[in-house]
Write an enzyme that holds these catalytic residues in place. Structure first.
Site, PDB file in Angstrom:
ATOM      1  CD  GLU A  87      -2.839  -1.027   2.214  1.00 27.77           C
ATOM      2  OE1 GLU A  87      -2.925  -0.528   3.312  1.00 27.77           O
ATOM      3  OE2 GLU A  87      -3.839  -1.907   2.124  1.00 27.77           O
ATOM      4  CD  GLU A  94      -4.084  -5.829   3.137  1.00 28.36           C
ATOM      5  OE1 GLU A  94      -4.862  -4.997   3.645  1.00 28.36           O
ATOM      6  OE2 GLU A  94      -2.788  -5.463   3.397  1.00 28.36           O
TER       7      GLU A  94
HETATM    8  O1  IFM Z   1      -4.712  -3.358   8.937  1.00 26.17           O
HETATM    9  C1  IFM Z   1      -4.539  -2.670   7.511  1.00 26.17           C
HETATM   10  C2  IFM Z   1      -3.561  -3.366   7.029  1.00 26.17           C
HETATM   11  O2  IFM Z   1      -2.004  -2.910   7.835  1.00 26.17           O
HETATM   12  C3  IFM Z   1      -2.984  -2.524   5.620  1.00 26.17           C
HETATM   13  N1  IFM Z   1      -4.442  -2.757   4.783  1.00 26.17           N
HETATM   14  C4  IFM Z   1      -5.491  -2.291   5.453  1.00 26.17           C
HETATM   15  C5  IFM Z   1      -5.803  -2.980   6.786  1.00 26.17           C
HETATM   16  C6  IFM Z   1      -6.988  -2.570   7.454  1.00 26.17           C
HETATM   17  O3  IFM Z   1      -7.114  -1.177   7.926  1.00 26.17           O
END
Ligand code: IFM
Length: 440
Positions: free
Chosen positions: A167, A351
């Protein structure tokens, strides 16, 4: 779950994801200090000033956690590695216990028949490198390349896939413009530099790993569907700008060798010298691309300097962290990514998941809302696949409740409940439902 493994193409992979600082327990095993330790220790940054010192104590409970992955019928585990655990000062001396830890993790996964999917950096920058300017300093690309080499010389022969950075929007914008993540800056010049250097570091790490003969290398970006808050041309304009900042800046650099003009209008004057010459490195060929997706945002104009936009509360049902549930956005991003950026390149949902106020009642956790969320989003993945989008896998965030950064420990994203006093793990209803859906 109303879907099962056989509803997806043969070979489609199901995984669960975590990250190092959020679960390991950073105080253990000789890891060096990170800018998240410093950020959390500064009043006002993190709820109750909580940090990752103990987290889920995965450092000491790795086997139990890998057994949960196995019993959950997951094919692949997406974990991250802590730079400061491997190189406590960020450069130079290696912490042998840190390398041993990741070595055991990879072997433990392989022994259970689970593919190790590594992310090299999920946000915990060693403090000594933050002292040198962190992501503002162009030298970070070289420091990161060196870290990549040290780690991958040890585990690169056995990991299934690697993405250098999780990210990049969070590394750049959230941390240097909004000030909500470490190092907590609100500085447009720092932002422009971090937004560029994070990509340069990505490219350098890919070069290092190619040099080591590694394959199955990718990149992971996060996406939020951006919709105008009303019918005005102004709202349409700023929603497009938000889309540029959040969703297009990084993927455009990776796959088109350019930044969006809308965003350069604001960041251009603050970019580091010579940024235009870095796209050959940034655009090193990849084997796959990963999308992290959770929500959409309604965006309207704000009476402020560039980017002059603000989030407006939307009407849809929300998760524990106040994010609207908008499954269609996942389909839209998968389709758009293929059509505009990646073509036939394999895509993964790296994710997806929701925070829920889960509690143990009578020994069980009934997180029906999470099961609904997963069903709805997986249906959108199937929709994309049916239209020919080459989606090859899906990772749920997260295997277990963990440190949700500036929100501390009470926002629960896990399939497995963690009691942060006793550290007891209790699989939730969603974990059991997924395990049944994924059984062969
Ligand atoms: O917990 C985070 C993760 O570290 C990165 N992506 C989003 C998740 C939820 O906020």
């Amino acid at each position: 779950m109303n879907l099962k493994r056989s509803d997806f193409p043969d070979g489609f992979l199901f995984g669960a994801a975590t990250s190092s600082y959020q679960i390991e327990g950073h105080a253990f095993g000789g890891a060096g200090r990170t800018h998240w330790d410093d950020f959390a220790a500064t009043p006002g940054n993190v709820v109750r000033a909580e940090d990752g010192a103990r987290a889920c104590d995965h450092f000491h409970r790795m086997d139990e956690d890998l057994d949960l992955l196995k019993a959950g019928n997951f094919d692949v585990y997406r974990f991250s590695t802590s730079w400061a655990r491997v190189l406590p000062e960020g450069r130079g001396a290696v912490n042998a216990a840190g390398l041993d830890f990741y070595d055991r993790l990879v072997d433990g996964l392989l022994a259970r028949g689970i593919k190790p999917a590594a992310t090299l950096y999920h946000w915990e920058l060693p403090s000594p490198l933050a002292d040198l300017g962190g992501w503002r300093n162009r030298d970070i690309a070289g420091w990161f390349a060196d870290f990549t080499e040290v780690l991958m010389r040890r585990i690169g022969d056995r990991v299934w896939s690697v993405a250098p950075i999780n990210e990049p929007w969070c590394v750049g914008w959230l941390s240097h413009f909004m000030g909500l993540h470490a190092p907590g800056l609100r500085d447009i010049r720092a932002t422009a530099r971090a937004m560029h250097h994070v990509l340069l570091a990505h490219g350098r790490a890919i070069q290092v790993m190619r040099g080591l003969g590694m394959t199955n290398l990718g990149a992971v970006c996060n996406f939020e569907w951006s919709a105008p808050a009303d019918d005005s041309p102004e709202a349409a304009r700023v929603a497009e700008l938000y889309d540029g900042i959040y969703n297009r800046w990084f993927i455009s650099a990776l796959f088109k060798g350019a930044y969006p003009d809308t965003v350069l209008e604001g960041l251009g004057p603050h970019m580091p010298d010579g940024w235009q010459d870095d796209f050959a490195t940034i655009g090193e060929k990849l084997d796959w691309f990963g999308l992290n997706y959770y929500t959409r945002k309604l965006i309207g104009p704000a009476p402020a300097p560039w980017p002059a936009l603000q989030e407006v509360e939307g009407p849809l049902p929300k998760t524990q962290v106040g994010w609207e549930i908008y499954p269609e956005g996942l389909y839209q991003f998968l389709a758009r990514t293929r059509a505009e950026y990646t073509g036939d390149l394999p895509l993964y949902v790296t994710e997806n998941g929701m925070a829920n106020a889960d509690a143990i009642v009578g020994g069980a956790v009934r997180d029906d809302a999470r099961i609904d969320y997963l069903n709805a989003h997986l249906a959108q993945v199937r929709r994309a696949i049916a239209e020919g989008v080459p989606v090859k896998g899906y990772y749920c965030w997260s295997l277990m409740d963990n440190y949700e950064w500036s929100l501390g420990y009470d926002k629960r994203f896990g399939l497995v409940h963690v009691d942060f006093d006793t550290l007891q793990r209790t699989p939730k209803a969603s974990y059991h439902a997924l395990a049944r859906a994924l059984s062969r």
